[in-house]
Design a protein around this motif. Structure first.
Motif, mmCIF file in Angstrom:
data_model
loop_
_atom_site.group_PDB
_atom_site.id
_atom_site.type_symbol
_atom_site.label_atom_id
_atom_site.label_comp_id
_atom_site.label_asym_id
_atom_site.label_seq_id
_atom_site.Cartn_x
_atom_site.Cartn_y
_atom_site.Cartn_z
ATOM 1 N N LEU A 63 0.830 -1.203 0.000
ATOM 2 C CA LEU A 63 0.000 0.000 0.000
ATOM 3 C C LEU A 63 0.867 1.256 0.000
ATOM 4 O O LEU A 63 0.604 2.216 -0.742
ATOM 5 N N SER A 64 1.913 1.246 0.805
ATOM 6 C CA SER A 64 2.807 2.398 0.872
ATOM 7 C C SER A 64 3.506 2.620 -0.459
ATOM 8 O O SER A 64 3.592 3.750 -0.953
ATOM 9 N N LEU A 65 3.999 1.531 -1.061
ATOM 10 C CA LEU A 65 4.685 1.638 -2.344
ATOM 11 C C LEU A 65 3.749 2.106 -3.448
ATOM 12 O O LEU A 65 4.086 3.000 -4.246
ATOM 13 N N ALA A 66 2.549 1.484 -3.485
ATOM 14 C CA ALA A 66 1.593 1.820 -4.544
ATOM 15 C C ALA A 66 1.134 3.270 -4.456
ATOM 16 O O ALA A 66 1.066 3.976 -5.468
ATOM 17 N N THR A 67 0.828 3.736 -3.275
ATOM 18 C CA THR A 67 0.344 5.113 -3.121
ATOM 19 C C THR A 67 1.432 6.127 -3.457
ATOM 20 O O THR A 67 1.156 7.186 -4.040
ATOM 21 N N HIS A 68 2.678 5.788 -3.127
ATOM 22 C CA HIS A 68 3.787 6.680 -3.494
ATOM 23 C C HIS A 68 3.889 6.783 -5.015
ATOM 24 O O HIS A 68 4.113 7.882 -5.562
ATOM 25 N N GLN A 69 3.735 5.641 -5.679
ATOM 26 C CA GLN A 69 3.841 5.632 -7.140
ATOM 27 C C GLN A 69 2.669 6.366 -7.796
ATOM 28 O O GLN A 69 2.833 6.987 -8.853
ATOM 29 N N ILE A 70 1.488 6.309 -7.182
ATOM 30 C CA ILE A 70 0.302 6.939 -7.760
ATOM 31 C C ILE A 70 0.308 8.446 -7.521
ATOM 32 O O ILE A 70 -0.130 9.233 -8.370
ATOM 33 N N ARG A 71 0.820 8.849 -6.349
ATOM 34 C CA ARG A 71 0.726 10.255 -5.994
ATOM 35 C C ARG A 71 1.513 11.163 -6.948
ATOM 36 O O ARG A 71 1.066 12.269 -7.275
ATOM 37 N N SER A 72 2.651 10.720 -7.420
ATOM 38 C CA SER A 72 3.490 11.563 -8.297
ATOM 39 C C SER A 72 2.782 11.962 -9.585
ATOM 40 O O SER A 72 2.696 13.159 -9.908
ATOM 41 N N LEU A 79 -8.232 12.793 -5.691
ATOM 42 C CA LEU A 79 -7.462 11.550 -5.662
ATOM 43 C C LEU A 79 -6.191 11.704 -4.836
ATOM 44 O O LEU A 79 -5.775 10.781 -4.134
ATOM 45 N N VAL A 80 -5.551 12.880 -4.941
ATOM 46 C CA VAL A 80 -4.355 13.130 -4.127
ATOM 47 C C VAL A 80 -4.690 13.050 -2.646
ATOM 48 O O VAL A 80 -3.934 12.501 -1.838
ATOM 49 N N LYS A 81 -5.845 13.579 -2.301
ATOM 50 C CA LYS A 81 -6.266 13.517 -0.901
ATOM 51 C C LYS A 81 -6.475 12.077 -0.444
ATOM 52 O O LYS A 81 -6.059 11.686 0.658
ATOM 53 N N VAL A 82 -7.124 11.272 -1.303
ATOM 54 C CA VAL A 82 -7.341 9.863 -0.979
ATOM 55 C C VAL A 82 -6.007 9.131 -0.821
ATOM 56 O O VAL A 82 -5.803 8.345 0.111
ATOM 57 N N ASN A 87 -3.140 10.442 -0.036
ATOM 58 C CA ASN A 87 -2.503 10.884 1.209
ATOM 59 C C ASN A 87 -3.091 10.177 2.427
ATOM 60 O O ASN A 87 -2.376 9.856 3.381
ATOM 61 N N ASP A 88 -4.402 9.943 2.378
ATOM 62 C CA ASP A 88 -5.044 9.194 3.472
ATOM 63 C C ASP A 88 -4.479 7.784 3.562
ATOM 64 O O ASP A 88 -4.190 7.274 4.662
ATOM 65 N N PHE A 89 -4.322 7.139 2.393
ATOM 66 C CA PHE A 89 -3.757 5.788 2.383
ATOM 67 C C PHE A 89 -2.324 5.789 2.908
ATOM 68 O O PHE A 89 -1.901 4.890 3.647
ATOM 69 N N LEU A 90 -1.580 6.819 2.517
ATOM 70 C CA LEU A 90 -0.204 6.924 3.002
ATOM 71 C C LEU A 90 -0.160 7.094 4.511
ATOM 72 O O LEU A 90 0.686 6.503 5.194
ATOM 73 N N ASP A 91 -1.070 7.880 5.036
ATOM 74 C CA ASP A 91 -1.127 8.073 6.490
ATOM 75 C C ASP A 91 -1.424 6.766 7.200
ATOM 76 O O ASP A 91 -0.829 6.456 8.235
ATOM 77 N N VAL A 92 -2.356 5.984 6.631
ATOM 78 C CA VAL A 92 -2.709 4.695 7.235
ATOM 79 C C VAL A 92 -1.496 3.764 7.262
ATOM 80 O O VAL A 92 -1.179 3.125 8.276
ATOM 81 N N SER A 93 -0.795 3.679 6.120
ATOM 82 C CA SER A 93 0.369 2.782 6.052
ATOM 83 C C SER A 93 1.480 3.248 6.985
ATOM 84 O O SER A 93 2.165 2.440 7.615
ATOM 85 N N ARG A 94 1.650 4.571 7.113
ATOM 86 C CA ARG A 94 2.674 5.080 8.026
ATOM 87 C C ARG A 94 2.330 4.772 9.478
ATOM 88 O O ARG A 94 3.207 4.437 10.280
ATOM 89 N N ILE A 95 1.048 4.901 9.809
ATOM 90 C CA ILE A 95 0.615 4.583 11.176
ATOM 91 C C ILE A 95 0.870 3.109 11.488
ATOM 92 O O ILE A 95 1.371 2.755 12.557
ATOM 93 N N GLU A 96 0.524 2.223 10.537
ATOM 94 C CA GLU A 96 0.705 0.785 10.754
ATOM 95 C C GLU A 96 2.177 0.419 10.879
ATOM 96 O O GLU A 96 2.536 -0.498 11.620
ATOM 97 N N GLN A 97 3.024 1.129 10.145
ATOM 98 C CA GLN A 97 4.456 0.840 10.201
ATOM 99 C C GLN A 97 5.164 1.615 11.306
ATOM 100 O O GLN A 97 6.357 1.429 11.525
ATOM 101 N N GLY A 98 4.420 2.489 12.003
ATOM 102 C CA GLY A 98 5.026 3.289 13.066
ATOM 103 C C GLY A 98 5.947 4.363 12.538
ATOM 104 O O GLY A 98 6.906 4.745 13.222
ATOM 105 N N ARG A 99 5.709 4.836 11.314
ATOM 106 C CA ARG A 99 6.577 5.846 10.706
ATOM 107 C C ARG A 99 5.889 7.196 10.554
ATOM 108 O O ARG A 99 6.383 8.057 9.828
ATOM 109 N N MET A 100 4.743 7.382 11.181
ATOM 110 C CA MET A 100 4.026 8.657 11.080
ATOM 111 C C MET A 100 4.826 9.764 11.787
ATOM 112 O O MET A 100 5.227 9.615 12.945
#
Length: 443
Positions: free
Chosen positions: A313-322, A360-363, A365-378
């Motif tokens: 999820l983190s990788l995919a959202t990073h690739q989509i956001r650009s 879509l950018v907002k969505v 970013n939400d996914f990125l926040d979720v993945s960061r929280i799960e990985q403890g990197r927020m």
């Protein structure tokens, strides 16, 4: 017979009784199980070895001592290969062709030594003035027994320790107790051979030898090494039946015979019910333990899958956001005329593209926040902000969307400064989500 000699006689006798009882208890659990059969055989041979020493200590003639020596060494010869066989089965190393061949070799050597045991070239009896009246002394072939014995023990302990290092949970505790018990047994029992090799030192290690079946018994009772709960109930019930049967037919008083018969039948019925209920309880416990282990493994797999999901999820959202950011930027630049005048009929579609990409950018970013929280990197950019300014800014941004749905947004705030120590972007996101939900669910 002095008190020290009596002490060793009692110790060897205790070793005989305890080894025999442990052998019997284990066999009663499951007489078809190969490991149980090997443990029964090993404990029985150890009991015979102890009994041979008892006979040797109480021997009154040299011929009796010779017979006793044949018994104790005839049993000792088979202890090491049987122990190796048991350990290979217990650790599941018996599947190795090399170790199976090695085990066969040790059995073959034991068979030869067993034959030599009846000749003075192996051991012979001589009188002693040190402690016992008769003691065995080593012949020229006895050295082969010593090598075979301690080599078998060393190999067995190696595989036990290696299996202990690889195991976990209840099995690790079982193996730990078994390793300590067998070390006590062999090191303590080995002192009994001091006299045989010419060392005039009393076999005080027999005290430790007597502890080894006690340690094994503790492991059985504490950790269920051989399912002893069923065994104890069986032994108790069978003993009760024997006593009741003996009582019934030992007294021919017909007035009490029927009462004793009734009690005997009742004890048989109750005993069978007791054994079956305990067997059922043990089976249920074993099933629960198996299910718990399966659940634990499943949980580990789920954690691994969840970790992979978060990483993806983190990788995919990073690739989509650009590309979305690029689309939004170019659409905004086109609307502002950075690329020259555009036709009026194109402005509306470009606005839709710009607005959709912003959403879509907002969505993303939400996914990125979720993945960061799960990985403890927020990471939070904490600073002091006026909450009134944050609410006003977000409300102004959402005002077109509110009015576009025919609604109205009013801000009623008291005078004063509402300072919060927070991440401004995250707070704007919170307030924005509240307004979005209000827009979405207001009729």
């Amino acid at each position: 017979m002095d008190y020290i000699e009596t002490l060793f006689l009692i110790l060897f006798y205790i070793g005989f009784v305890i080894c025999f009882l442990c052998a019997l208890l284990v066999l009663l659990v499951d007489h078809k199980n190969k490991i149980n059969i090997l443990w029964f055989t090993l404990s029985s041979i150890s009991a015979v070895w102890s009994l041979g020493w008892v006979f040797l200590i109480i021997s009154e003639t040299e011929q009796q001592a010779i017979y006793s020596n044949w018994v104790l060494h005839g049993a000792a010869i088979w202890i090491a290969p049987l122990f190796l066989h048991f350990c290979l089965e217990l650790t599941n190393e018996i599947k190795s062709k090399f170790l199976t061949g090695l085990l066969i070799l040790f059995y073959f050597v034991s068979a030869i030594l067993f034959v030599l045991n009846f000749f003075p070239s192996f051991t012979f009896i001589e009188r002693s003035e040190f402690l016992f009246e008769f003691i065995p002394s080593m012949g020229p072939f006895f050295i082969f027994f010593i090598i075979q014995f301690w080599l078998s023990v060393a190999i067995s302990e190696f595989f036990l320790i290696r299996s202990w290092l690889r195991s976990e949970g209840n099995q690790k505790k079982q193996l730990s107790f078994f390793i300590h018990a067998t070390l006590f047994g062999f090191l303590g029992g080995g002192t009994a051979f001091f006299y045989t090799v010419g060392i005039n030192f009393p076999p005080y290690g027999i005290i430790i030898f007597c502890l080894h079946p006690i340690i094994v018994t503790y492991a059985i009772l504490r950790y269920g090494l051989f399912n002893i709960k069923v065994t104890i109930s069986q032994v108790f019930v069978i003993t009760l039946w024997v006593l009741m049967f003996a009582r019934t037919f030992a007294d021919f008083d017909f007035g009490r015979l029927f009462i004793d018969l009734a009690l005997l039948i009742l004890s048989i019925v109750v005993g069978i019910i007791l054994i079956k209920s305990i067997q059922k309880e043990v089976r249920q416990k074993e099933e629960i333990e198996k299910l718990a282990k399966k659940l634990e493994k499943t949980n580990e797999k789920l954690k691994e899958l969840d970790k992979l999901k978060t990483e993806f999820l983190s990788l995919a959202t990073h690739q989509i956001r650009s590309p979305l950011t690029s689309m939004r930027g170019y659409a905004s630049m086109m609307l502002e005329g950075d690329f020259g005048e555009i036709n009026e009929n194109l402005k509306e579609p470009i606005k839709i593209v710009e607005k959709s990409s912003a959403g879509l950018v907002k969505v993303v970013n939400d996914f990125l926040d979720v993945s960061r929280i799960e990985q403890g990197r927020m990471v939070y950019d904490l600073a002091e902000h006026d909450m009134k300014d944050i609410v006003k800014d977000v409300a102004e941004v959402h005002r077109p969307a509110v009015e576009g749905k025919g609604l109205r947004i009013d801000l009623e705030m008291e005078d004063g400064v509402y300072v919060v120590n927070a991440d401004r972007n995250k707070m704007e996101q919170v307030v924005g989500n509240l307004i979005d939900n209000a827009i979405k669910y207001t009729e």
